[in-house]
Design an enzyme around this catalytic site. Sequence first.
Site, PDB file in Angstrom:
ATOM      1  N   GLU A 165      -0.292   2.670  -1.021  1.00  0.00           N
ATOM      2  CA  GLU A 165       0.000   3.596   0.037  1.00  0.00           C
ATOM      3  C   GLU A 165      -1.725   3.597   0.954  1.00  0.00           C
ATOM      4  O   GLU A 165      -1.673   4.595   1.698  1.00  0.00           O
ATOM      5  CB  GLU A 165       0.305   4.865  -0.011  1.00  0.00           C
ATOM      6  N   THR A 215      -1.153  -2.717   6.084  1.00  0.00           N
ATOM      7  CA  THR A 215      -1.266  -2.502   7.559  1.00  0.00           C
ATOM      8  C   THR A 215      -2.485  -3.328   8.130  1.00  0.00           C
ATOM      9  O   THR A 215      -2.421  -3.645   9.120  1.00  0.00           O
ATOM     10  CB  THR A 215      -1.404  -1.132   7.855  1.00  0.00           C
ATOM     11  N   ARG A 246       6.797   1.027   6.128  1.00  0.00           N
ATOM     12  CA  ARG A 246       6.361   0.820   4.714  1.00  0.00           C
ATOM     13  C   ARG A 246       7.159   0.264   3.936  1.00  0.00           C
ATOM     14  O   ARG A 246       8.281   0.298   3.313  1.00  0.00           O
ATOM     15  CB  ARG A 246       6.282   2.325   4.260  1.00  0.00           C
ATOM     16  N   ASP A 283      -4.270  -9.809  -0.016  1.00  0.00           N
ATOM     17  CA  ASP A 283      -3.840  -8.496  -0.296  1.00  0.00           C
ATOM     18  C   ASP A 283      -3.084  -8.600  -1.613  1.00  0.00           C
ATOM     19  O   ASP A 283      -2.093  -9.267  -1.485  1.00  0.00           O
ATOM     20  CB  ASP A 283      -3.241  -7.988   0.884  1.00  0.00           C
ATOM     21  N   GLN A 292      -0.022  -0.712  -6.505  1.00  0.00           N
ATOM     22  CA  GLN A 292       0.507   0.279  -7.537  1.00  0.00           C
ATOM     23  C   GLN A 292       0.048  -0.149  -9.005  1.00  0.00           C
ATOM     24  O   GLN A 292      -0.278  -1.397  -9.085  1.00  0.00           O
ATOM     25  CB  GLN A 292       2.374   0.056  -7.261  1.00  0.00           C
TER      26      GLN A 292
END
Length: 325
Positions: free
Chosen positions: A14, A19, A149, A171, A175
């Site tokens: 997050e 993005t 998301r 990327d 988590q």
Amino acid sequence: MKNEIKMLLLGIGESGKSTFVKQMQILYKDGFGKQTKMLYRDAIRQNLRFYTQTLLEAVDSLELKLLKSNVYVAEEFNRLNAINTEGQILNKKLIKCIINLWADPSLKITYKRRFNFQIPDNANVYLDNIEDIAQPDYIPSEQDILGCRIPTTGINEIVFDVNNQTWRIVDVGGQRSERRKWIHQFDDVFLLIYVVAINEYNQYLYEDESTNRLQESLKVFNKISNNEYFRHTNCVVLFNKMDLFTEKILKFDLNVCFREYKHGLDIEKARLYIEKKFVKKAKNKNRRIFIHYSCAIYTENIEFVFNAVQRTVLENFLKETDVYI
């Protein structure tokens, strides 16, 4: 590979890494094709159902009460949501339920208290526009896609050219369960960008609701920045979601994350305090840590940040490392 720059994006879940990659797709790869947009359309619709379910559960946990007229609506939503297992489908009954529930004062109050549970900060944007999103001919805009998301699993890469230079951006999911895969991408990294969601100082991990997100990010950065693999690797710390941080810091004191913090609701002092916390973790004083701030959902801002990264970091080091042929 000598004429290709590998940039590794790391950070906890997050933080906004994905993005950032989407923005590179928009800026340097002609955006998203129709098939990709349809995949995001389905994800956005599925997110809408998830957001509504999450808010209803939070209403109960916060001991708030729905309007009497919406008690049955909530029961109907839960029933329809359970029956319709295809999360991307929004039939007329589900749409009506979500519209009525989102208009309920208790859901609005619950959303304002979202730091107590797990829901994205931009969920309200999609809930406000559910009627448009539910239309059969709905095609998500770039802004819709940027805000969507989908947790990153595995490894995502994007390759593009800027100023006759090839970039490869990698990327990796942030988590905890995904971090064991990071080490497989450590070779040949010219530039490490560690992304921090600076606004999440009063929020907790999805996978461990007893652990503060910013504290976790700081802990992970400590390990990464001092890893032997990156001893000579250029490093940028990208403090993301600054727009949300400047809004939040005027309401919630930073001492909820750092008990020793004594400067109150001050944007600049809080920002610098967090920045110093991260810089101090990097023990290798022979390598400079570059700091940038961003709002990853804004394309112009990310373009500015990416240009700044090239100027402040690469121009100094490309000559030394003879990347250009």
